[in-house]
Enzyme design. Structure first.
Site, PDB file in Angstrom:
ATOM      1  N   LYS A 217       3.596 -15.177   2.259  1.00 49.00           N
ATOM      2  CA  LYS A 217       3.757 -15.939   1.016  1.00 49.00           C
ATOM      3  C   LYS A 217       5.255 -16.183   0.874  1.00 49.00           C
ATOM      4  CE  LYS A 217       2.059 -17.739  -2.770  1.00 49.00           C
ATOM      5  NZ  LYS A 217       1.107 -18.860  -2.831  1.00 49.00           N
TER       6      LYS A 217
ATOM      7  N   ASP B  10      -6.173  -7.048   4.524  1.00 48.78           N
ATOM      8  CA  ASP B  10      -7.333  -6.417   3.883  1.00 48.78           C
ATOM      9  C   ASP B  10      -8.248  -7.498   3.314  1.00 48.78           C
ATOM     10  OD1 ASP B  10      -8.938  -4.360   2.683  1.00 48.78           O
ATOM     11  OD2 ASP B  10      -7.973  -4.830   0.772  1.00 48.78           O
TER      12      ASP B  10
ATOM     13  N   ASP C 295      -2.697 -18.160   0.587  1.00 42.81           N
ATOM     14  CA  ASP C 295      -3.723 -18.912  -0.155  1.00 42.81           C
ATOM     15  C   ASP C 295      -4.320 -20.012   0.717  1.00 42.81           C
ATOM     16  OD1 ASP C 295      -1.178 -20.060  -0.229  1.00 42.81           O
ATOM     17  OD2 ASP C 295      -1.325 -20.770  -2.300  1.00 42.81           O
TER      18      ASP C 295
ATOM     19  N   ASP D 190     -12.056  -9.195   5.061  1.00 40.67           N
ATOM     20  CA  ASP D 190     -13.357  -9.238   4.367  1.00 40.67           C
ATOM     21  C   ASP D 190     -13.901 -10.667   4.365  1.00 40.67           C
ATOM     22  OD1 ASP D 190     -13.277  -6.511   3.704  1.00 40.67           O
ATOM     23  OD2 ASP D 190     -14.024  -6.876   1.672  1.00 40.67           O
TER      24      ASP D 190
ATOM     25  N   TYR E  19       0.823  -1.211   0.000  1.00 48.40           N
ATOM     26  CA  TYR E  19       0.000   0.000   0.000  1.00 48.40           C
ATOM     27  C   TYR E  19       0.857   1.261   0.000  1.00 48.40           C
ATOM     28  CZ  TYR E  19      -4.636  -2.023   0.912  1.00 48.40           C
ATOM     29  OH  TYR E  19      -5.835  -2.675   0.819  1.00 48.40           O
TER      30      TYR E  19
END
Ligand code: IPM
Ligand code: MG
Length: 352
Positions: free
Chosen positions: A189, A245, A221, A249, A142
């Site tokens: 990751k 983020d 993942d 959700d 970001y």
């Protein structure tokens, strides 16, 4: 006690949901004998309309001088044609960064009465869902270097983390785990990204100071898959900015509605920032059907940060009673139908 609260209502449903939360806060102040001053400021699309920029200087100054910032949501199609550096979301990223709010806490808890609204099977939910997503908020992709090359035909963003950035957010996660079920799952990751390898190494170093806390690592993942397969396995989920983020959700949907989840952003500034995790929902703005509960619960998190714990618990209890009594905004499924305003009023009344 006297507290100054900056309200950044923002765009879309922002004004409706913050006004419901302010009503609940006003009732809480009366009940516990406090004085809350509400200072309304502009951030996001509404600030672009009024000042030409998404984050005016005076908003930053007011937030820095406050005891807490309550935020609705920002953004909407009206500002889609703005250049990237002047979008409403830049206001949100800017205020997080200006206040040094590196730790974003997003609790996802299931209310048994609402388990019908969850897309997961009862057999998956019955073990309970109580996940705290700890998202690093002012680093990573970001805020990394970005740019356009080749006359705009190529674009890049950079995922970048320093040891100190990882260390401070990891400490927040482990400290929280100590007050909970003493388990941290760190998401990365590391099979692909160098920045993730650094993340994992630093998290392991921090873990040494918390021998009672169990640490495991998941690739992002796999974490996304495990969250819907068996959410009960998670206590604290420690994530870099963008993975947090996305996974927050996902976690919100497990609980039934994204309209229920609050978040707090804490860091180097006395005032934290407290907001629902959902967006500005321009499609339902102005219709009085938005769910104010996430914002009301964010207000409770704000009171916790002001050390007004009894007051915060009173708000949470009032929300619990309102849900148990069957009151539902449309996103919450079947029940006694209410709008945003009415929901705020009922919760305020339940403060007692
Ligand atoms: C959130 C939002 C923001 C984010 C957007 C609006 C910039 O999705 O708070 O989760 O990505 O941080
Ligand atoms: Mg998001």
């Amino acid at each position: 006690m006297e507290k100054r609260i900056v309200v950044l209502a923002g765009d879309g449903i922002g004004p409706e949901i913050t006004s419901a939360a302010v009503e609940v806060l006003k009732k809480t102040a009366v009940k516990f004998g406090h004085k809350f001053d509400f200072d309304y400021r502009y951030m996001g699309g509404c600030a672009i309309d009024k000042f030409g920029v998404p984050l005016p200087e005076e908003t930053v100054a007011a937030c820095k001088a406050s005891d807490g910032v309550l935020l609705g949501a920002v953004g909407g199609p009206k500002w889609d044609s703005q250049p990237a550096e002047n979008r409403p979301e830049k206001g949100l990223l800017g205020i997080r960064s200006a206040l040094g709010l590196y730790a974003n806490l997003r609790p996802a808890v299931i209310y048994p009465e609402l388990s019908d609204a969850s897309p997961l099977k009862p057999s998956v939910l019955e073990k309970g869902v109580d996940v705290m997503v700890v998202r690093e908020l002012i680093g990573g992709i970001y805020f990394g270097r970005r740019g356009l090359e080749d006359d705009g035909k190529t674009a890049y963003d950079t995922e970048i983390y320093s040891e100190s950035e990882v260390r401070r957010i990891a400490k927040v996660a482990f400290d929280l785990a100590m007050t909970r079920r003493k388990k941290v799952t760190s998401v990365d990751k590391a099979n692909v990204l160098l920045s993730s390898r650094l993340w994992r190494r630093v998290v392991e170093e921090v873990a040494k100071d918390y021998p009672e806390v169990a640490l495991n690592h998941l690739y992002v993942d796999n974490a996304a898959m495990q969250l819907v397969k068996d959410p009960s396995q998670f206590d604290v989920l420690l994530c870099p900015n963008m993975f947090g983020d996305i996974l927050s959700d996902e976690a919100s949907q497990i609980t039934g509605s994204i309209g229920l989840l609050p978040s707090s952003s804490l860091g180097t500034c006395r005032a934290g920032l407290f907001e629902p995790i959902h967006g500005s929902a321009p499609d339902i703005a102005g219709q009085d059907i938005a769910n104010p509960i996430a914002t009301v619960l964010a207000a409770a998190m704000m009171l916790d940060n002001m050390n007004l714990h009894e007051e915060a618990r009173a708000i949470e209890k009032a929300v619990g009673k309102t849900i148990a009594d069957g009151w539902r905004t449309p996103d919450m499924g079947e029940g006694k139908r209410v709008g945003c305003k009415e929901m705020g009023r009922i919760i305020a009344k339940n403060i007692g």
